[in-house]
Write an enzyme that holds these catalytic residues in place. Sequence first.
Site, PDB file in Angstrom:
ATOM      1  N   ASN A  14       0.838  -1.206   0.000  1.00  0.00           N
ATOM      2  CA  ASN A  14       0.000   0.000   0.000  1.00  0.00           C
ATOM      3  C   ASN A  14       0.869   1.251   0.000  1.00  0.00           C
ATOM      4  O   ASN A  14       0.593   2.211  -0.722  1.00  0.00           O
ATOM      5  CB  ASN A  14      -0.946   0.004   1.204  1.00  0.00           C
ATOM      6  CG  ASN A  14      -2.216  -0.784   0.920  1.00  0.00           C
ATOM      7  OD1 ASN A  14      -3.057  -0.342   0.144  1.00  0.00           O
ATOM      8  ND2 ASN A  14      -2.339  -1.955   1.523  1.00  0.00           N
ATOM      9  N   MET A  86       0.700  -2.758  11.849  1.00  0.00           N
ATOM     10  CA  MET A  86      -0.001  -3.777  12.616  1.00  0.00           C
ATOM     11  C   MET A  86       0.119  -3.599  14.127  1.00  0.00           C
ATOM     12  O   MET A  86       0.244  -4.574  14.877  1.00  0.00           O
ATOM     13  CB  MET A  86       0.503  -5.170  12.197  1.00  0.00           C
ATOM     14  CG  MET A  86       0.362  -5.448  10.710  1.00  0.00           C
ATOM     15  SD  MET A  86      -1.319  -5.206  10.082  1.00  0.00           S
ATOM     16  CE  MET A  86      -2.073  -6.704  10.698  1.00  0.00           C
ATOM     17  N   HIS A 105      -8.270  -0.794   5.920  1.00  0.00           N
ATOM     18  CA  HIS A 105      -8.619  -2.054   6.565  1.00  0.00           C
ATOM     19  C   HIS A 105      -9.160  -3.015   5.502  1.00  0.00           C
ATOM     20  O   HIS A 105     -10.013  -2.621   4.697  1.00  0.00           O
ATOM     21  CB  HIS A 105      -9.679  -1.809   7.648  1.00  0.00           C
ATOM     22  CG  HIS A 105     -10.024  -3.060   8.388  1.00  0.00           C
ATOM     23  ND1 HIS A 105      -9.210  -3.581   9.373  1.00  0.00           N
ATOM     24  CD2 HIS A 105     -11.064  -3.917   8.259  1.00  0.00           C
ATOM     25  CE1 HIS A 105      -9.744  -4.703   9.828  1.00  0.00           C
ATOM     26  NE2 HIS A 105     -10.865  -4.923   9.169  1.00  0.00           N
ATOM     27  N   LEU A 140     -11.320   0.748  17.719  1.00  0.00           N
ATOM     28  CA  LEU A 140     -10.521   0.054  16.713  1.00  0.00           C
ATOM     29  C   LEU A 140     -11.342  -0.282  15.467  1.00  0.00           C
ATOM     30  O   LEU A 140     -12.400  -0.917  15.555  1.00  0.00           O
ATOM     31  CB  LEU A 140      -9.953  -1.241  17.329  1.00  0.00           C
ATOM     32  CG  LEU A 140      -8.975  -2.017  16.450  1.00  0.00           C
ATOM     33  CD1 LEU A 140      -7.675  -1.250  16.251  1.00  0.00           C
ATOM     34  CD2 LEU A 140      -8.703  -3.390  17.034  1.00  0.00           C
TER      35      LEU A 140
HETATM   36  C1  GRF Z   1      -3.201  -4.792   3.843  1.00  0.00           C
HETATM   37  O1  GRF Z   1      -4.147  -5.745   3.448  1.00  0.00           O
HETATM   38  C2  GRF Z   1      -3.800  -3.816   4.799  1.00  0.00           C
HETATM   39  O2  GRF Z   1      -5.132  -3.501   4.520  1.00  0.00           O
HETATM   40  C3  GRF Z   1      -3.718  -4.573   6.096  1.00  0.00           C
HETATM   41  O3  GRF Z   1      -2.481  -5.229   6.053  1.00  0.00           O
HETATM   42  C4  GRF Z   1      -2.103  -5.436   4.705  1.00  0.00           C
HETATM   43  C5  GRF Z   1      -0.782  -4.775   4.517  1.00  0.00           C
HETATM   44  O4  GRF Z   1      -0.254  -4.981   3.256  1.00  0.00           O
HETATM   45  N1  GRF Z   1      -3.911  -3.698   7.232  1.00  0.00           N
HETATM   46  P1  GRF Z   1       0.924  -4.067   2.708  1.00  0.00           P
HETATM   47  O5  GRF Z   1       1.990  -4.041   3.776  1.00  0.00           O
HETATM   48  O6  GRF Z   1       0.391  -2.713   2.409  1.00  0.00           O
HETATM   49  O7  GRF Z   1       1.400  -4.781   1.471  1.00  0.00           O
END
Ligand code: GRF
Length: 211
Positions: A14, A86, A105, A140
């Site tokens: 992302n 996370m 999310h 959350l």
């Molecule tokens: C994504 O699916 C995001 O929505 C979730 O964790 C994943 C992270 O993926 N919270 P990345 O690190 O962006 O590849």
Amino acid sequence: MKSIAILITGRGSNMHALITARLPLAIKAVISNRPDAEGLAIAKSHAIPAHVVDHTQFASREAFDTALAKEIDALGADYIVLAGFMRVLSDNFVDRYPRRIINIHPSLLPSFPGLRTHERALEAGVKIHGCTVHFVTRALDHGPIIIQAAVPVSALDDVNTLSARVLKEEHRVYAQALRWLAEGRVEFLPGDVVHIRNVPVVSGSLIAPKE
Ligand code: GRF
């Protein structure tokens, strides 16, 4: 131009999508809570400062959040963009940046907050799943929603096929949400409902499985 700090924990896809979207936003830095996050190298390869605030080096969540806030405040970023970050943020941290923390999310909130969203969607047998970009509040995965994308779910999907389908949409909608923020088009209606100024009303529907 408004500025952002992107917080990651791992892969950083992302984050990568946001970097390559050429948003009218200055990316001040990428911060990871894990020194081994793959996304750190991606950030560096795009000449974006990559910082680590290693949560294992702190005795408590509060202590980690305080160090993180110090790092962010030193950058002077307008928005804090959680991209696969996370760690649950403490109330103190969230309160420090009202309407300034955004998260993506991997579910259609308010369905499936928390972890293992794709597994739980498959277990529940939903036929439509997706992702949500929202402001972070103390509750959350329940803050004001900016944009969502829906994808069909097949009974033959597994976590890999479903998460890949959702992730593709995550990359689209996260960039879109931040573009709207950069353009100053995100407003709050009473009840903390987000409205985007000057967007056409969506028409059409997604029916799954196909009729
Ligand atoms: C994504 O699916 C995001 O929505 C979730 O964790 C994943 C992270 O993926 N919270 P990345 O690190 O962006 O590849």
